[in-house]
Design an enzyme around this catalytic site. Structure first.
Site, PDB file in Angstrom:
ATOM      1  N   ASP A  84       0.813  -1.215   0.000  1.00 29.39           N
ATOM      2  CA  ASP A  84       0.000   0.000   0.000  1.00 29.39           C
ATOM      3  C   ASP A  84       0.846   1.265   0.000  1.00 29.39           C
ATOM      4  O   ASP A  84       0.587   2.203  -0.759  1.00 29.39           O
ATOM      5  CB  ASP A  84      -0.930   0.021   1.225  1.00 29.39           C
ATOM      6  CG  ASP A  84      -1.999  -1.054   1.156  1.00 29.39           C
ATOM      7  OD1 ASP A  84      -2.262  -1.569   0.055  1.00 29.39           O
ATOM      8  OD2 ASP A  84      -2.576  -1.374   2.211  1.00 29.39           O
ATOM      9  N   GLU A 115       1.106  -0.926   5.580  1.00 26.02           N
ATOM     10  CA  GLU A 115      -0.186  -1.394   5.094  1.00 26.02           C
ATOM     11  C   GLU A 115      -1.286  -0.482   5.614  1.00 26.02           C
ATOM     12  O   GLU A 115      -1.256  -0.078   6.781  1.00 26.02           O
ATOM     13  CB  GLU A 115      -0.457  -2.836   5.524  1.00 26.02           C
ATOM     14  CG  GLU A 115       0.188  -3.873   4.644  1.00 26.02           C
ATOM     15  CD  GLU A 115      -0.246  -3.748   3.181  1.00 26.02           C
ATOM     16  OE1 GLU A 115      -1.464  -3.919   2.904  1.00 26.02           O
ATOM     17  OE2 GLU A 115       0.609  -3.480   2.328  1.00 26.02           O
ATOM     18  N   LYS A 117      -5.185  -0.112   6.513  1.00 24.98           N
ATOM     19  CA  LYS A 117      -6.361  -0.919   6.821  1.00 24.98           C
ATOM     20  C   LYS A 117      -7.419  -0.065   7.527  1.00 24.98           C
ATOM     21  O   LYS A 117      -7.104   0.978   8.096  1.00 24.98           O
ATOM     22  CB  LYS A 117      -5.971  -2.115   7.713  1.00 24.98           C
ATOM     23  CG  LYS A 117      -5.106  -3.138   7.006  1.00 24.98           C
ATOM     24  CD  LYS A 117      -5.822  -3.694   5.790  1.00 24.98           C
ATOM     25  CE  LYS A 117      -4.916  -4.513   4.896  1.00 24.98           C
ATOM     26  NZ  LYS A 117      -5.532  -4.765   3.584  1.00 24.98           N
TER      27      LYS A 117
END
Length: 252
Positions: A84, A115, A117
């Site tokens: 990401d 990452e 999320k």
């Protein structure tokens, strides 16, 4: 007549900084909340939120650090999972095979991977750990650097920083005991070095004394970014790539 901000900065500089940075966190939280409330496709929402985080990280890192989404590649042609957020060197290292925003980033140029999320929980911690592993297990080269008086020896490779950023944290005690028990299960190449829940605080393992360091809830975003910046500075520059190792893969 001085402005409200000027008056506060003169009377209480610390409070001025806290309030100003807290507002930036409020803006990011509003952007993430808007995504959750108005975007009906999870994949699109994920892409939008990635860009929100990329934008704020770019804003606080010096230009020597590039910040993008992408895939990491090594001299053997092995690749990581899609990552990401990748923080990497773009001063001495080009990205490869770029097309319409898709890029391969040489493993040697990577400083950190994150990452994105919606929340931090056990599943997403493990997922981010696997993403980190897919980058860290790639081969990185390092060659000597010529200079006027000879050649500097190859620079030792540093450990690539890995983390997770999210809007919220799932556990009622935030970064408390439940988080710490789940975090402790991430070891070796899966270990995460830092994390941010915009509405719930942040953590990092950057201290040379070991253990986890936790930031304030109200200013977790900027605290996280400053701590990350300090860590990146401590790594110095990336190693010099052995481009011959890449070239040799093209010989039949």
């Amino acid at each position: 007549m001085s402005s409200v901000a000027k008056a506060l900065s003169e009377s209480d500089g610390k409070e001025f900084l806290k309030q100003s940075f807290s507002m930036q966190q409020t803006v990011l939280k509003s952007q993430l909340d808007l995504s959750a409330a108005t975007i009906t496709h999870n994949g699109v929402m994920g892409d939008v939120n990635e860009q929100h985080f990329i934008d704020i990280i770019r804003r606080y890192l010096p230009d020597r650090y590039a910040v993008d989404t992408g895939i990491v590649i090594d001299a053997l042609g092995k690749t990581s999972d899609q990552i990401d957020v990748i923080i990497y060197d773009n001063q001495y290292t080009p990205t490869l095979l770029d097309q319409q925003g898709h890029r391969f980033i040489p493993a040697e140029s990577v400083y950190a991977v994150l990452e994105v999320k919606p929340k931090i929980n056990k599943g997403y911690l493990e997922y981010a750990g696997e993403k980190a592993k897919s980058v860290r297990e790639l081969q990185r080269t390092s060659v000597g650097i010529p200079h006027a008086g000879g050649v500097y020896p190859p620079k030792p490779l540093f450990d690539i920083v890995a983390g997770i950023v999210a809007t919220d944290i799932e556990w009622s005690d935030g970064f408390g005991g439940t988080f710490e028990r789940n975090y402790a299960e991430l070891t070796d190449l899966n270990k995460l070095d830092c994390g941010l829940a915009v509405s719930g605080g942040c953590f990092d393992a950057f201290s040379t004394e070991g253990g986890l360091n936790y930031g304030p809830t109200d200013n977790s975003l900027i605290y996280f970014l400053f701590r990350l910046l300090q860590k990146l500075q401590s790594l110095g520059t990336v190693s010099a790539i052995d481009w011959n190792a890449y070239a040799e893969q093209l010989i039949t």
